[in-house]
Design a protein around this motif. Structure first.
Motif, PDB file in Angstrom:
ATOM      1  N   VAL A  30     -18.548 -13.936 -34.554  1.00 13.73           N
ATOM      2  CA  VAL A  30     -17.445 -13.032 -34.202  1.00 13.73           C
ATOM      3  C   VAL A  30     -16.166 -13.661 -34.743  1.00 13.73           C
ATOM      4  CG1 VAL A  30     -16.148 -11.974 -32.315  1.00 13.73           C
ATOM      5  CG2 VAL A  30     -18.641 -12.234 -32.129  1.00 13.73           C
ATOM      6  N   ARG A  32     -12.695  -7.913 -31.441  1.00 12.25           N
ATOM      7  CA  ARG A  32     -11.916  -6.755 -31.018  1.00 12.25           C
ATOM      8  C   ARG A  32     -10.433  -7.117 -31.041  1.00 12.25           C
ATOM      9  NH1 ARG A  32     -15.779  -7.659 -26.112  1.00 12.25           N
ATOM     10  NH2 ARG A  32     -14.683  -9.225 -24.912  1.00 12.25           N
ATOM     11  N   ARG A  64      -6.149  -8.675 -22.059  1.00 12.78           N
ATOM     12  CA  ARG A  64      -7.240  -8.026 -21.321  1.00 12.78           C
ATOM     13  C   ARG A  64      -6.955  -6.534 -21.330  1.00 12.78           C
ATOM     14  NH1 ARG A  64      -7.328  -9.164 -15.996  1.00 12.78           N
ATOM     15  NH2 ARG A  64      -9.556  -8.791 -15.814  1.00 12.78           N
ATOM     16  N   THR A 118     -13.482  -3.955 -18.635  1.00 17.29           N
ATOM     17  CA  THR A 118     -12.264  -4.625 -19.093  1.00 17.29           C
ATOM     18  C   THR A 118     -12.641  -5.703 -20.091  1.00 17.29           C
ATOM     19  OG1 THR A 118     -11.191  -4.213 -16.977  1.00 17.29           O
ATOM     20  CG2 THR A 118     -10.228  -5.935 -18.373  1.00 17.29           C
ATOM     21  N   PHE A 119     -12.192  -5.526 -21.321  1.00 17.79           N
ATOM     22  CA  PHE A 119     -12.451  -6.521 -22.353  1.00 17.79           C
ATOM     23  C   PHE A 119     -11.488  -7.704 -22.207  1.00 17.79           C
ATOM     24  CE2 PHE A 119     -13.778  -2.594 -24.728  1.00 17.79           C
ATOM     25  CZ  PHE A 119     -15.093  -2.952 -24.959  1.00 17.79           C
ATOM     26  N   ASP A 120     -12.032  -8.928 -22.189  1.00 17.35           N
ATOM     27  CA  ASP A 120     -11.196 -10.121 -22.321  1.00 17.35           C
ATOM     28  C   ASP A 120     -10.982 -10.398 -23.815  1.00 17.35           C
ATOM     29  OD1 ASP A 120     -11.533 -10.389 -19.606  1.00 17.35           O
ATOM     30  OD2 ASP A 120     -12.938 -12.067 -19.741  1.00 17.35           O
ATOM     31  N   HIS A 121     -10.056 -11.324 -24.102  1.00 16.16           N
ATOM     32  CA  HIS A 121      -9.938 -11.875 -25.456  1.00 16.16           C
ATOM     33  C   HIS A 121      -9.742 -10.798 -26.525  1.00 16.16           C
ATOM     34  CE1 HIS A 121     -11.582 -15.131 -23.209  1.00 16.16           C
ATOM     35  NE2 HIS A 121     -12.843 -14.802 -23.346  1.00 16.16           N
ATOM     36  N   GLU A 148     -17.017 -15.807 -25.689  1.00 17.21           N
ATOM     37  CA  GLU A 148     -15.977 -15.335 -26.603  1.00 17.21           C
ATOM     38  C   GLU A 148     -15.838 -13.815 -26.591  1.00 17.21           C
ATOM     39  OE1 GLU A 148     -16.668 -16.303 -30.715  1.00 17.21           O
ATOM     40  OE2 GLU A 148     -18.705 -15.525 -30.694  1.00 17.21           O
ATOM     41  N   GLY A 194     -16.337 -12.188 -23.728  1.00 18.33           N
ATOM     42  CA  GLY A 194     -16.347 -11.989 -22.293  1.00 18.33           C
ATOM     43  C   GLY A 194     -15.700 -10.676 -21.890  1.00 18.33           C
ATOM     44  N   LEU A 195     -16.189 -10.120 -20.796  1.00 14.71           N
ATOM     45  CA  LEU A 195     -15.633  -8.864 -20.284  1.00 14.71           C
ATOM     46  C   LEU A 195     -16.058  -8.688 -18.832  1.00 14.71           C
ATOM     47  CD1 LEU A 195     -18.238  -6.831 -20.201  1.00 14.71           C
ATOM     48  CD2 LEU A 195     -17.728  -6.531 -22.603  1.00 14.71           C
ATOM     49  N   THR A 196     -15.423  -7.734 -18.187  1.00 15.57           N
ATOM     50  CA  THR A 196     -15.740  -7.415 -16.798  1.00 15.57           C
ATOM     51  C   THR A 196     -16.251  -5.985 -16.723  1.00 15.57           C
ATOM     52  OG1 THR A 196     -14.029  -8.921 -16.019  1.00 15.57           O
ATOM     53  CG2 THR A 196     -14.823  -7.262 -14.449  1.00 15.57           C
TER      54      THR A 196
END
Lengths: 190, 190
Positions: A89, A121, A142, A152-155, B148, B150-152
């Protein structure tokens, strides 16, 4: 203040260098614009190339123009399994140490030495959008998408430029997992 | 208290009714257990069936046993596009009004009238785990996976039973989008 951003789902696609366009399509060949993309000056070309992996192939991968400094193939993890390639990624343009793959065009073939990535992303911000919301280039955000598969996407990487239009780019795996479609609105949480 | 749950990634699979096992494999046929699954009593069978859509097919879809009251095919959105079927996101067992599809086994064919779903992500809790964490059956949870990508996840359905073992089930699209693999730990946020 709600920080809402339109979603754009990126299917697998390829950016080609001028040198590779010449090999694949012939010396002096120029890509033909089929459809303008959300980012100013970027377009989907009428042309496609075949991408040949060790396990599978895609006969028609859309080329996005204009030509870039280095060829870069962007696939989803699902696509990568189907091709038999294991790309990391990465942010667009950061291709050092990534795997290559074979391309076939109407005039010739290219063995990419590197350049296959799963695009991290990201959100394109025009400088004015970023300033209004206090967001800096390269900041990790986020971002929430709603609906029955909401998440909810992090990063999510912020990319800020005078030449960008506000748009969040996710790949087809992220779209299928979240139910988000091109044109949906996502919300920057923090 | 961290509420950590192991992740289990579900690839496409099918549960068959006794009636359909008889049509596909022959009268009186019994599935053979190949591998036990995380949920007590559930197993991957040695047998597979072919699933035939209008756009594509999968030659070998794993059967999970034992037999159930109704046949149910669980696919990812990516699989659904490939087959040419448009199933809703549903909890297992809730198949009313869902599309069907054609199955082919060594002894015969079945035209499912309904039963194709995209499984809603969910967590199996043993009653004792649920009690310890104050979680009720059917409760919707938010669950974070790291890494990397990561998400919720929102809307993760809690399923509580004395016959369950603690495990979070996501499909291959959700796994590819989040980078989560079987055996990773996810955290229940609220």
């Amino acid at each position: 203040m709600m920080k809402q951003v339109p979603v754009g789902v990126s299917a697998r696609h390829i950016h080609l260098s001028k040198e590779h366009i010449a090999v694949l399509f012939g010396e002096g060949y120029e890509l033909n614009e089929m459809k303008a993309l959300s980012q100013p000056g970027q377009y989907a070309a009428a042309e496609t190339v075949a991408v040949i992996g060790t396990k599978g192939k895609f006969d028609k991968v859309r080329i996005l123009g204009p030509a870039r400094g280095a060829t870069q193939l962007e696939v989803s993890r699902t696509d990568a399994f189907a091709l038999g390639v294991n790309p990391p990624v990465r942010e667009s343009g950061n291709i050092q140490g990534t795997p290559g793959i074979k391309l076939i065009g109407p005039a010739g073939e290219v063995e990419m030495a590197e350049g296959v990535i799963i695009a991290a992303r990201h959100i394109h911000f025009h400088t004015s959008d970023a300033a209004k919301w206090g967001i800096n280039d390269k900041q990790l955000l986020r971002v929430r998408v709603g609906g029955e598969r909401g998440l909810t996407f992090d990063h999510v990487v912020a990319r800020v430029s005078d030449s960008y239009a506000l748009d969040m780019h996710i790949d087809t795996d992220e779209a299928n997992a979240s139910g988000a479609k091109t044109g949906d609105l996502a919300e920057i949480i923090d």
